[in-house]
Design a protein around this motif. Structure first.
Motif, PDB file in Angstrom:
ATOM      1  N   UNK A   2       8.976  -9.140 -41.375  1.00  0.00           N
ATOM      2  CA  UNK A   2       9.328  -9.638 -40.050  1.00  0.00           C
ATOM      3  C   UNK A   2      10.469  -8.821 -39.451  1.00  0.00           C
ATOM      4  N   UNK A   3      10.327  -8.502 -38.159  1.00  0.00           N
ATOM      5  CA  UNK A   3      11.405  -7.773 -37.507  1.00  0.00           C
ATOM      6  C   UNK A   3      12.581  -8.705 -37.260  1.00  0.00           C
ATOM      7  N   UNK A   4      13.751  -8.142 -37.410  1.00  0.00           N
ATOM      8  CA  UNK A   4      14.924  -8.957 -37.133  1.00  0.00           C
ATOM      9  C   UNK A   4      15.035  -9.193 -35.641  1.00  0.00           C
ATOM     10  N   UNK A   5      15.284 -10.420 -35.272  1.00  0.00           N
ATOM     11  CA  UNK A   5      15.319 -10.752 -33.862  1.00  0.00           C
ATOM     12  C   UNK A   5      16.739 -10.556 -33.334  1.00  0.00           C
ATOM     13  N   UNK A   6      16.834  -9.894 -32.157  1.00  0.00           N
ATOM     14  CA  UNK A   6      18.151  -9.743 -31.552  1.00  0.00           C
ATOM     15  C   UNK A   6      18.710 -11.126 -31.242  1.00  0.00           C
ATOM     16  N   UNK A   7      19.958 -11.320 -31.556  1.00  0.00           N
ATOM     17  CA  UNK A   7      20.547 -12.639 -31.333  1.00  0.00           C
ATOM     18  C   UNK A   7      21.051 -12.718 -29.901  1.00  0.00           C
ATOM     19  N   UNK A   8      20.537 -13.689 -29.172  1.00  0.00           N
ATOM     20  CA  UNK A   8      21.045 -13.945 -27.831  1.00  0.00           C
ATOM     21  C   UNK A   8      22.088 -15.047 -27.943  1.00  0.00           C
ATOM     22  N   UNK A   9      23.355 -14.722 -27.633  1.00  0.00           N
ATOM     23  CA  UNK A   9      24.412 -15.721 -27.828  1.00  0.00           C
ATOM     24  C   UNK A   9      24.215 -16.961 -26.962  1.00  0.00           C
ATOM     25  N   UNK A  10      23.325 -16.872 -25.957  1.00  0.00           N
ATOM     26  CA  UNK A  10      23.131 -18.012 -25.057  1.00  0.00           C
ATOM     27  C   UNK A  10      21.963 -18.896 -25.465  1.00  0.00           C
ATOM     28  N   UNK A  11      21.272 -18.518 -26.557  1.00  0.00           N
ATOM     29  CA  UNK A  11      20.061 -19.244 -26.945  1.00  0.00           C
ATOM     30  C   UNK A  11      20.267 -20.742 -27.110  1.00  0.00           C
ATOM     31  N   UNK A  12      21.493 -21.103 -27.526  1.00  0.00           N
ATOM     32  CA  UNK A  12      21.683 -22.528 -27.770  1.00  0.00           C
ATOM     33  C   UNK A  12      22.105 -23.271 -26.518  1.00  0.00           C
ATOM     34  N   UNK A  13      22.289 -22.549 -25.406  1.00  0.00           N
ATOM     35  CA  UNK A  13      22.625 -23.210 -24.140  1.00  0.00           C
ATOM     36  C   UNK A  13      21.352 -23.510 -23.358  1.00  0.00           C
ATOM     37  N   UNK A  14      21.429 -24.472 -22.431  1.00  0.00           N
ATOM     38  CA  UNK A  14      20.258 -24.716 -21.593  1.00  0.00           C
ATOM     39  C   UNK A  14      19.898 -23.471 -20.777  1.00  0.00           C
ATOM     40  N   UNK A  15      18.646 -23.413 -20.310  1.00  0.00           N
ATOM     41  CA  UNK A  15      18.228 -22.270 -19.502  1.00  0.00           C
ATOM     42  C   UNK A  15      18.895 -22.310 -18.133  1.00  0.00           C
ATOM     43  N   UNK A  16      18.973 -23.503 -17.566  1.00  0.00           N
ATOM     44  CA  UNK A  16      19.608 -23.637 -16.244  1.00  0.00           C
ATOM     45  C   UNK A  16      20.534 -24.850 -16.260  1.00  0.00           C
ATOM     46  N   UNK A  17      21.722 -24.669 -15.713  1.00  0.00           N
ATOM     47  CA  UNK A  17      22.630 -25.793 -15.489  1.00  0.00           C
ATOM     48  C   UNK A  17      22.997 -25.790 -14.010  1.00  0.00           C
ATOM     49  N   UNK A  18      22.742 -26.906 -13.348  1.00  0.00           N
ATOM     50  CA  UNK A  18      23.144 -27.079 -11.949  1.00  0.00           C
ATOM     51  C   UNK A  18      24.136 -28.237 -11.925  1.00  0.00           C
ATOM     52  N   UNK A  19      25.318 -27.966 -11.403  1.00  0.00           N
ATOM     53  CA  UNK A  19      26.359 -29.007 -11.394  1.00  0.00           C
ATOM     54  C   UNK A  19      26.938 -29.184 -10.001  1.00  0.00           C
ATOM     55  N   UNK A  20      26.885 -30.411  -9.526  1.00  0.00           N
ATOM     56  CA  UNK A  20      27.530 -30.788  -8.253  1.00  0.00           C
ATOM     57  C   UNK A  20      27.187 -29.810  -7.131  1.00  0.00           C
ATOM     58  N   UNK A  21      25.924 -29.496  -7.034  1.00  0.00           N
ATOM     59  CA  UNK A  21      25.496 -28.468  -6.082  1.00  0.00           C
ATOM     60  C   UNK A  21      25.439 -29.027  -4.659  1.00  0.00           C
ATOM     61  N   UNK A  22      26.072 -28.272  -3.765  1.00  0.00           N
ATOM     62  CA  UNK A  22      25.995 -28.601  -2.344  1.00  0.00           C
ATOM     63  C   UNK A  22      25.518 -27.365  -1.602  1.00  0.00           C
ATOM     64  N   UNK A  23      24.514 -27.558  -0.762  1.00  0.00           N
ATOM     65  CA  UNK A  23      24.029 -26.468   0.090  1.00  0.00           C
ATOM     66  C   UNK A  23      23.957 -26.979   1.532  1.00  0.00           C
ATOM     67  N   UNK A  24      24.634 -26.282   2.420  1.00  0.00           N
ATOM     68  CA  UNK A  24      24.662 -26.689   3.828  1.00  0.00           C
ATOM     69  C   UNK A  24      23.931 -25.661   4.676  1.00  0.00           C
TER      70      UNK A  24
END
Ligand code: ADP
Ligand code: MG
Length: 254
Positions: A2-24
């Motif tokens: 098996x090829x060693x997989x490059x470690x993505x340091x963000x893998x354990x975070x959600x794909x998208x986080x939207x917080x207190x979003x306001x669009x006018x």
């Protein structure tokens, strides 16, 4: 071996986080304090009445629209005005629109090769192989040399999906991908989307196709007047929504 997989340091975070979003838009709040987290591999169906802010929300996630307040983090990178290479974030986010938006002067396969060549810098032969493989996946490889105007709406939309996938996005955003299609073509596009979901793609889909939502969605998010009013798993949401606004909406679409 098996090829060693490059470690993505963000893998354990959600794909998208939207917080207190306001669009006018001017003094009008199209989005007011929207909070949404999309986990890796999660499939979300976004629904709600016309004008409720669904398109604006996914356009903010893709940074086609700039938000006014709040935070959006895509795959560990916060979208801000200062972000130097917005293209690198946008590369990770595939988008499919109601109106296909294919380049009319390019053939089907050229549509699929353009961004990998220009943005990712792929060699011609690799871009071609990738385009043909993904056109095969959406079962339209036999039309590769045609121009968009020579295809049906359903075929054009499947090309648009293949084109987005050629960038190897980490998340796919769909904005009413079947709304402009004749009824007989809706099924072929939904089938393609179901296959993509089964492959494990992270997806946010604005759609009123409730059969699709029941089959695929981990979560249905219901918006009204620029806010998320209710969310839940599809079986609960469709059978017994919590809010009167969702009940009224569901009565109108079925
Ligand atoms: P939905 O996709 O749920 O139908 P939208 O996100 O397109 O809703 O729009 C939300 C609200 O923002 C609507 O009232 C719409 O008229 C307004 N809006 C969207 N885009 C613009 C814009 N570019 N300029 C002004 N108002 C806009
Ligand atoms: Mg919309």
């Amino acid at each position: 071996m098996q090829q060693e997989r490059a470690v993505n340091p963000y893998d354990r975070f959600p794909m998208v986080i939207v917080e207190h979003l306001i669009k006018r838009f001017g003094s009008f709040n199209a989005l007011s304090d929207v909070n949404l987290t999309v986990a890796r591999g999660e499939k979300i169906v976004l629904c709600g009445p016309s004008g409720s802010g669904k398109s604006t929300l996914i356009r903010c996630i893709n940074h086609i629209e700039k938000h006014d307040y709040g935070r959006i983090v895509v795959d560990g990178v916060e979208l801000t005005d200062r972000i130097r290479d917005i293209n690198s974030v946008r590369c990770e986010v595939g988008m499919v629109f109601q109106s296909f938006n294919l380049f009319p002067h390019l053939s089907v396969v050229e549509n699929c090769m353009l961004a990998p060549l220009k943005v990712r810098g792929l060699p011609q032969s690799e871009a071609l192989d990738r385009a043909m493989a993904l056109l095969r996946k959406v079962r339209i490889h036999d039309q590769a040399k045609k121009y968009p105007a020579q295809l049906s709406g359903g075929q054009q939309q499947r090309v648009a999906i293949a084109r987005a996938l050629c960038m190897q996005p980490k998340i796919m955003l769909f904005d009413e991908p079947t709304s402009a299609l004749d009824p007989e073509m809706v099924k072929e596009v939904l089938e393609t989307m179901v296959e993509l979901a089964n492959d494990g793609m992270t997806m946010v889909c604005v759609t009123h196709e409730m059969g699709f939502a029941r089959e695929v969605a981990d979560r249905v998010v219901f918006m009204d007047c620029g806010s998320i009013v209710e969310e839940g798993d599809p079986s609960t949401f469709f059978r017994a929504p919590n809010t009167e606004r969702a009940r009224v909406f569901l009565n109108q679409i079925v």
